[in-house]
Enzyme design. Sequence first.
Site, PDB file in Angstrom:
ATOM      1  N   GLU A  14      -0.941 -19.042  -5.965  1.00  0.00           N
ATOM      2  CA  GLU A  14      -1.120 -18.185  -4.782  1.00  0.00           C
ATOM      3  C   GLU A  14       0.233 -17.874  -4.142  1.00  0.00           C
ATOM      4  OE1 GLU A  14      -4.055 -19.571  -1.946  1.00  0.00           O
ATOM      5  OE2 GLU A  14      -5.516 -19.810  -3.573  1.00  0.00           O
ATOM      6  N   HIS A  27      -8.601  10.597  -7.088  1.00  0.00           N
ATOM      7  CA  HIS A  27      -8.666   9.193  -7.492  1.00  0.00           C
ATOM      8  C   HIS A  27      -9.969   8.556  -7.028  1.00  0.00           C
ATOM      9  CE1 HIS A  27      -4.322   9.530  -8.253  1.00  0.00           C
ATOM     10  NE2 HIS A  27      -4.449   8.427  -8.965  1.00  0.00           N
ATOM     11  N   ALA A  58       7.072   2.424 -11.975  1.00  0.00           N
ATOM     12  CA  ALA A  58       6.511   3.666 -12.533  1.00  0.00           C
ATOM     13  C   ALA A  58       5.238   4.041 -11.775  1.00  0.00           C
ATOM     14  CB  ALA A  58       6.207   3.482 -14.014  1.00  0.00           C
ATOM     15  N   PRO A  59       5.259   5.143 -11.041  1.00  0.00           N
ATOM     16  CA  PRO A  59       4.049   5.556 -10.324  1.00  0.00           C
ATOM     17  C   PRO A  59       2.891   5.854 -11.276  1.00  0.00           C
ATOM     18  CG  PRO A  59       5.945   6.861  -9.630  1.00  0.00           C
ATOM     19  CD  PRO A  59       6.395   6.032 -10.795  1.00  0.00           C
ATOM     20  N   ASN A  60       3.208   6.182 -12.529  1.00  0.00           N
ATOM     21  CA  ASN A  60       2.133   6.419 -13.494  1.00  0.00           C
ATOM     22  C   ASN A  60       2.619   6.037 -14.884  1.00  0.00           C
ATOM     23  OD1 ASN A  60      -0.021   7.484 -15.052  1.00  0.00           O
ATOM     24  ND2 ASN A  60      -0.529   8.808 -13.321  1.00  0.00           N
ATOM     25  N   PRO A 117      -4.020 -10.399 -11.447  1.00  0.00           N
ATOM     26  CA  PRO A 117      -4.699 -10.455 -12.759  1.00  0.00           C
ATOM     27  C   PRO A 117      -6.187 -10.115 -12.729  1.00  0.00           C
ATOM     28  CG  PRO A 117      -4.359 -12.672 -11.897  1.00  0.00           C
ATOM     29  CD  PRO A 117      -3.606 -11.744 -10.987  1.00  0.00           C
ATOM     30  N   ARG A 118      -6.823 -10.201 -11.552  1.00  0.00           N
ATOM     31  CA  ARG A 118      -8.268  -9.918 -11.495  1.00  0.00           C
ATOM     32  C   ARG A 118      -8.555  -8.464 -11.146  1.00  0.00           C
ATOM     33  NH1 ARG A 118     -10.664 -12.304  -7.447  1.00  0.00           N
ATOM     34  NH2 ARG A 118      -8.681 -12.738  -6.410  1.00  0.00           N
ATOM     35  N   GLY A 119      -7.528  -7.695 -10.890  1.00  0.00           N
ATOM     36  CA  GLY A 119      -7.728  -6.297 -10.493  1.00  0.00           C
ATOM     37  C   GLY A 119      -8.049  -5.412 -11.702  1.00  0.00           C
ATOM     38  N   THR A 178       1.858   9.203  -8.023  1.00  0.00           N
ATOM     39  CA  THR A 178       2.116  10.270  -9.006  1.00  0.00           C
ATOM     40  C   THR A 178       2.373  11.599  -8.292  1.00  0.00           C
ATOM     41  OG1 THR A 178       0.592   9.123 -10.481  1.00  0.00           O
ATOM     42  CG2 THR A 178       1.167  11.387 -11.072  1.00  0.00           C
ATOM     43  N   LYS A 209      -8.825   3.318  -3.789  1.00  0.00           N
ATOM     44  CA  LYS A 209      -7.364   3.440  -3.719  1.00  0.00           C
ATOM     45  C   LYS A 209      -6.867   3.301  -2.285  1.00  0.00           C
ATOM     46  CE  LYS A 209      -3.569   6.242  -5.467  1.00  0.00           C
ATOM     47  NZ  LYS A 209      -2.862   5.008  -5.877  1.00  0.00           N
TER      48      LYS A 209
HETATM   49  N1  LIG Z   1       1.481   3.006 -12.187  1.00  0.00           N
HETATM   50  C1  LIG Z   1       0.290   3.243 -12.733  1.00  0.00           C
HETATM   51  O1  LIG Z   1       0.166   3.815 -13.821  1.00  0.00           O
HETATM   52  C2  LIG Z   1      -0.935   2.801 -11.990  1.00  0.00           C
HETATM   53  C3  LIG Z   1      -2.206   2.964 -12.537  1.00  0.00           C
HETATM   54  C4  LIG Z   1      -3.292   2.486 -11.835  1.00  0.00           C
HETATM   55  C5  LIG Z   1      -3.094   1.861 -10.623  1.00  0.00           C
HETATM   56  N2  LIG Z   1      -1.864   1.747 -10.122  1.00  0.00           N
HETATM   57  C6  LIG Z   1      -1.579   1.009  -8.898  1.00  0.00           C
HETATM   58  O2  LIG Z   1      -1.673  -0.366  -9.207  1.00  0.00           O
HETATM   59  C7  LIG Z   1      -2.140  -1.090  -8.069  1.00  0.00           C
HETATM   60  C8  LIG Z   1      -3.380  -1.888  -8.446  1.00  0.00           C
HETATM   61  O3  LIG Z   1      -4.407  -0.996  -8.791  1.00  0.00           O
HETATM   62  P1  LIG Z   1      -5.877  -1.511  -9.205  1.00  0.00           P
HETATM   63  O4  LIG Z   1      -6.681  -0.294  -9.422  1.00  0.00           O
HETATM   64  O5  LIG Z   1      -5.765  -2.525 -10.273  1.00  0.00           O
HETATM   65  O6  LIG Z   1      -6.329  -2.203  -7.839  1.00  0.00           O
HETATM   66  P2  LIG Z   1      -7.340  -3.415  -7.637  1.00  0.00           P
HETATM   67  O7  LIG Z   1      -7.728  -3.391  -6.204  1.00  0.00           O
HETATM   68  O8  LIG Z   1      -8.408  -3.359  -8.670  1.00  0.00           O
HETATM   69  O9  LIG Z   1      -6.439  -4.691  -7.929  1.00  0.00           O
HETATM   70  C9  LIG Z   1      -5.462  -5.196  -7.075  1.00  0.00           C
HETATM   71  C10 LIG Z   1      -5.425  -6.689  -7.250  1.00  0.00           C
HETATM   72  O10 LIG Z   1      -4.351  -7.204  -6.487  1.00  0.00           O
HETATM   73  C11 LIG Z   1      -4.759  -8.459  -5.998  1.00  0.00           C
HETATM   74  N3  LIG Z   1      -3.953  -8.850  -4.846  1.00  0.00           N
HETATM   75  C12 LIG Z   1      -4.019  -8.393  -3.583  1.00  0.00           C
HETATM   76  N4  LIG Z   1      -3.139  -9.056  -2.808  1.00  0.00           N
HETATM   77  C13 LIG Z   1      -2.503  -9.926  -3.615  1.00  0.00           C
HETATM   78  C14 LIG Z   1      -1.515 -10.909  -3.406  1.00  0.00           C
HETATM   79  N5  LIG Z   1      -0.994 -11.125  -2.203  1.00  0.00           N
HETATM   80  N6  LIG Z   1      -1.093 -11.621  -4.468  1.00  0.00           N
HETATM   81  C15 LIG Z   1      -1.600 -11.418  -5.688  1.00  0.00           C
HETATM   82  N7  LIG Z   1      -2.579 -10.536  -5.951  1.00  0.00           N
HETATM   83  C16 LIG Z   1      -3.017  -9.806  -4.924  1.00  0.00           C
HETATM   84  C17 LIG Z   1      -6.233  -8.279  -5.628  1.00  0.00           C
HETATM   85  O11 LIG Z   1      -6.892  -9.532  -5.583  1.00  0.00           O
HETATM   86  C18 LIG Z   1      -6.708  -7.396  -6.774  1.00  0.00           C
HETATM   87  O12 LIG Z   1      -7.248  -8.180  -7.823  1.00  0.00           O
HETATM   88  C19 LIG Z   1      -2.352  -0.036  -6.986  1.00  0.00           C
HETATM   89  O13 LIG Z   1      -1.202   0.040  -6.175  1.00  0.00           O
HETATM   90  C20 LIG Z   1      -2.505   1.254  -7.765  1.00  0.00           C
HETATM   91  O14 LIG Z   1      -2.120   2.385  -7.012  1.00  0.00           O
HETATM   92  C21 LIG Z   1      -0.791   2.210 -10.773  1.00  0.00           C
HETATM   93  O1  LIG Z   2      -5.799   3.922  -9.540  1.00  0.00           O
HETATM   94  C1  LIG Z   2      -4.752   4.128  -8.898  1.00  0.00           C
HETATM   95  O2  LIG Z   2      -4.568   3.693  -7.743  1.00  0.00           O
HETATM   96  C2  LIG Z   2      -3.664   4.899  -9.538  1.00  0.00           C
HETATM   97  N1  LIG Z   2      -2.556   5.044  -8.885  1.00  0.00           N
HETATM   98  C3  LIG Z   2      -1.395   5.666  -9.378  1.00  0.00           C
HETATM   99  C4  LIG Z   2      -0.841   6.623  -8.351  1.00  0.00           C
HETATM  100  O3  LIG Z   2      -0.883   6.331  -7.149  1.00  0.00           O
HETATM  101  O4  LIG Z   2      -0.307   7.656  -8.743  1.00  0.00           O
HETATM  102  C5  LIG Z   2      -1.479   6.214 -10.768  1.00  0.00           C
HETATM  103  C6  LIG Z   2      -2.808   6.424 -11.314  1.00  0.00           C
HETATM  104  C7  LIG Z   2      -3.858   5.422 -10.892  1.00  0.00           C
END
Ligand SMILES: NC(=O)c1ccc[n+]([C@@H]2O[C@H](COP(=O)([O-])OP(=O)(O)OC[C@H]3O[C@@H](n4cnc5c(N)ncnc54)[C@H](O)[C@@H]3O)[C@@H](O)[C@H]2O)c1
Ligand SMILES: O=C(O)C1=N[C@H](C(=O)O)CCC1
Length: 266
Positions: free
Chosen positions: A59, A155, A125-127, A11-13, A166, A159
Amino acid sequence: MKPIKVIVAGPRGKMGSAALRMIQQSDNLQLVGCIDRKFDGQIVKDLDGLPDFEAKIYEDPEVCLNEVEADVLIDLTTPEFGYKHTKLALENGVRPVVGTTGFTKEQLNELTEMAENKRIGAVIAPNFAIGAVLMMQFSKWAAKHFPDVEIIERHHDQKLDAPSGTAVKTAELIQEEREAKHQGHPDEKETMKGARGADSEGLKIHSVRLPGLVAHQEVMFGGSGETLTIKHDSINRDSFMTGVKLSVERVMEMDILAYGLENLLD
Ligand SMILES: NC(=O)c1ccc[n+]([C@@H]2O[C@H](COP(=O)([O-])OP(=O)(O)OC[C@H]3O[C@@H](n4cnc5c(N)ncnc54)[C@H](O)[C@@H]3O)[C@@H](O)[C@H]2O)c1
Ligand SMILES: O=C(O)C1=N[C@H](C(=O)O)CCC1
């Protein structure tokens, strides 16, 4: 209509906090718990910068899934923990909606099989951006006519996984249309390792990581005397939230795992 009860992991990410804001603005979703690697037992609203929710933070994901009655788990964490949370959710009869990228093919197959055996809906969903889904579908179509193609994904530099989920998914969709094909000169040699990018059945994927970026991808096709570039840019994380909300709603009616948001769109 009863609201859909949602747990958010991470939730903090960047994505998790955007998902909390999306839930706050939705009248059909209710946050019932969060999984975080810190702040066990605290309440979401007491954490700096998070919206005004009464839900408790856990946790230990097993304790969370045992204590909290939930319909859906949204996972936006890391490849290692995202996989564990998805598996646990399926084991506990909670539908996972997963944005976390970086799962292996074997992990995706295992989770698909688990969902099928348990007849429970799941979305990975990868994106989640609608424009990105269209970019992938247009690329699949273009590959029928242009078998020479390279992917450049860009990106932010926080990351963890490369290539992006994607880019991997785009390559898989393109490979449904084209045979494996070596690209470039047959005698080509890299004088610096990695210069030609990662190789997926001859299709090259180039990953750029820089501060200032969010999520961007270009799929470049080359033909006789012409090139075609299909490009998508997410300029902020709200771009993903329409897809997250749609997945949470649709997963309630599903009994298999969908890999890719395109499976949920008309
Ligand atoms: N599918 C999509 O459209 C899409 C879009 C953006 C990002 N992503 C993916 O989503 C994920 C998160 O991206 P982000 O940019 O928010 O990253 P981020 O680093 O900002 O956030 C990740 C969060 O996960 C938390 N975390 C880590 N280990 C954990 C655990 N064991 N238990 C609970 N929480 C834990 C961290 O504290 C952090 O707050 C990545 O894998 C990214 O590739 C996917
Ligand atoms: O911010 C990221 O990390 C993102 N990851 C996804 C990917 O791996 O394709 C989608 C977009 C953002």
